[in-house]
Design an enzyme around this catalytic site. Structure first.
Site, PDB file in Angstrom:
ATOM      1  N   LYS A   1       0.876  -1.164   0.000  1.00  0.00           N
ATOM      2  CA  LYS A   1       0.000   0.000   0.000  1.00  0.00           C
ATOM      3  C   LYS A   1       0.914   1.215   0.000  1.00  0.00           C
ATOM      4  CE  LYS A   1      -3.212   2.774   2.537  1.00  0.00           C
ATOM      5  NZ  LYS A   1      -3.663   3.161   3.872  1.00  0.00           N
TER       6      LYS A   1
ATOM      7  N   GLY B   1      -8.086   9.180   9.467  1.00  0.00           N
ATOM      8  CA  GLY B   1      -8.467   9.236  10.876  1.00  0.00           C
ATOM      9  C   GLY B   1      -9.454  10.331  11.232  1.00  0.00           C
TER      10      GLY B   1
ATOM     11  N   ALA C   1      -9.512   5.883   3.913  1.00  0.00           N
ATOM     12  CA  ALA C   1      -9.306   7.057   4.772  1.00  0.00           C
ATOM     13  C   ALA C   1     -10.559   7.890   4.995  1.00  0.00           C
ATOM     14  CB  ALA C   1      -8.202   7.954   4.239  1.00  0.00           C
ATOM     15  N   GLY C   2     -10.782   8.184   6.257  1.00  0.00           N
ATOM     16  CA  GLY C   2     -11.834   9.112   6.642  1.00  0.00           C
ATOM     17  C   GLY C   2     -13.202   8.488   6.849  1.00  0.00           C
TER      18      GLY C   2
ATOM     19  N   ASN D   1      -9.712   1.773   9.392  1.00  0.00           N
ATOM     20  CA  ASN D   1      -8.878   1.437  10.545  1.00  0.00           C
ATOM     21  C   ASN D   1      -9.380   2.151  11.795  1.00  0.00           C
ATOM     22  OD1 ASN D   1      -6.901   0.853  12.438  1.00  0.00           O
ATOM     23  ND2 ASN D   1      -5.198   1.382  11.164  1.00  0.00           N
ATOM     24  N   THR D   2      -9.171   3.484  11.848  1.00  0.00           N
ATOM     25  CA  THR D   2      -9.464   4.243  13.064  1.00  0.00           C
ATOM     26  C   THR D   2     -10.879   3.996  13.597  1.00  0.00           C
ATOM     27  OG1 THR D   2      -7.932   5.943  12.350  1.00  0.00           O
ATOM     28  CG2 THR D   2      -9.513   6.576  14.034  1.00  0.00           C
TER      29      THR D   2
END
Lengths: 262, 66
Positions: free
Chosen positions: A104, A165, A191-192, A213-214
């Site tokens: 990645k 995040g 992301a986001g 993830n986050t």
């Protein structure tokens, strides 16, 4: 209708088939035990990892020794790289550490917004594709850049919904729609994404997969949140394949308007 | 000899191989990637790759990340 609903609807990246369209990051989990359970609950088959220096005074194995590499493809990222050279160095180290040559690619010179550098990302992608890596580049939602990366041979494009995040969802929606329309490689929205509804929205638009993830790792109950994202991704995918209606300005009655009072 | 390991200066009695260094630090070779002076030392090279005075060694492992 362009697509048909298939019970068997794998995500295919670089010729490899995956049963889940949810990619999960392994950062920020409170413990290896929680991470392991969350990975399982999410149904994911691709998990991202980062590369860092071993702490010399505390050289125990990382929490990743808990990850079953027979079950998940470990996808190392180049996080921390500020230019193409650093990203290429990290990718080669990941391969030397025993990872498959999948990477990645992320190049984020600005620590405040962590927005990816398009020029350095393209440069690194060219080098890594030439060296035989399967490259999944993290990019801003730029349809022209996405095309350029596809042309140099990346396996996917991974446009951001909003900064890493930030939990703000698909702030780049209209540009991601263009990327999806034009791309011939899988589009993974990364992301986001802060809520399962964000993931569902991306999938409803026709994204091939999402990476989270986050939102999972720092949830009050990461295992339950992993399960919720799994459902969001599956619902969005199924809705996309089923064919969504177009928005309209005026009402269209669901019930017949004739037959009794008129 | 003096070497730099992961950014820290370390005094070490040489001669020593990369594998010796990892063992002395309690690091499993299977869990890491190593660079000596910016060049990757592959796992099967670790037992014969000698470390010299002034070398810079980086020992990298996988951690949680997104």
């Amino acid at each position: 209708m362009k697509t048909k609903i298939k019970a068997d609807d794998p995500l295919i990246i670089a010729g490899r088939s995956f049963g889940s369209r949810l990619l999960l990051g392994t950062g920020k989990f409170s413990s290896a035990r929680v991470m392991k359970s969350a990975l399982k609950a999410s149904g994911t088959e691709i998990v991202t990892v980062a590369l860092r220096r071993v702490e010399l005074d505390n050289a125990r194995d990382s929490i990743l020794s808990a990850v079953d590499v027979g079950r998940y493809l470990l996808l190392p990222n180049t996080s921390g790289a500020r230019n193409a050279e650093e990203a290429v160095r990290l990718a080669r180290l990941a391969r030397a550490a025993g990872c498959e040559p999948w990477i990645k690619l992320e190049v984020t010179p600005d620590p405040h917004y962590l927005l990816p550098d398009p020029i350095e990302t393209l440069k690194a992608a060219e080098i890594l594709v030439r060296e035989g890596f399967t490259v999944l580049p993290y990019i801003n939602a730029d349809p022209v850049l996405a095309k350029r990366l596809e042309e140099v041979g990346t396996a996917t494009v991974m446009p951001l919904g909003s900064p890493i995040g930030s939990n703000r969802g698909l702030k780049t929606r209209e540009l991601i729609e263009i990327i999806i329309e034009k791309a011939r490689v899988p589009v993974v929205v990364d992301a986001g994404l802060g809520a399962p509804s964000h993931a569902a929205e991306a999938m409803e638009m026709g994204a091939d997969a999402v990476l989270v993830n986050t939102a999972v790792a720092v949830a009050g109950d990461p295992v339950a949140m992993a399960r919720a994202f799994k459902k969001g991704v599956e619902a969005g995918r199924e809705a996309f394949l089923a064919g969504l209606g177009s928005p309209r300005k005026t009402a269209e009655a669901s019930s017949p308007l004739t037959g009794f009072l008129r | 000899m003096e070497i730099q390991v992961n950014g820290e200066k370390r005094h070490w009695d040489g001669p020593v191989t990369v594998l010796d260094l990892l063992e002395a630090l309690g690091i499993r070779p299977a869990a890491v990637a190593v660079e000596r002076n910016l060049r990757i030392v592959l796992r099967d090279e670790m037992a014969r790759e000698m470390i010299h005075d002034g070398d810079t060694i980086e020992i990298i492992r996988m951690v949680g990340g997104g």
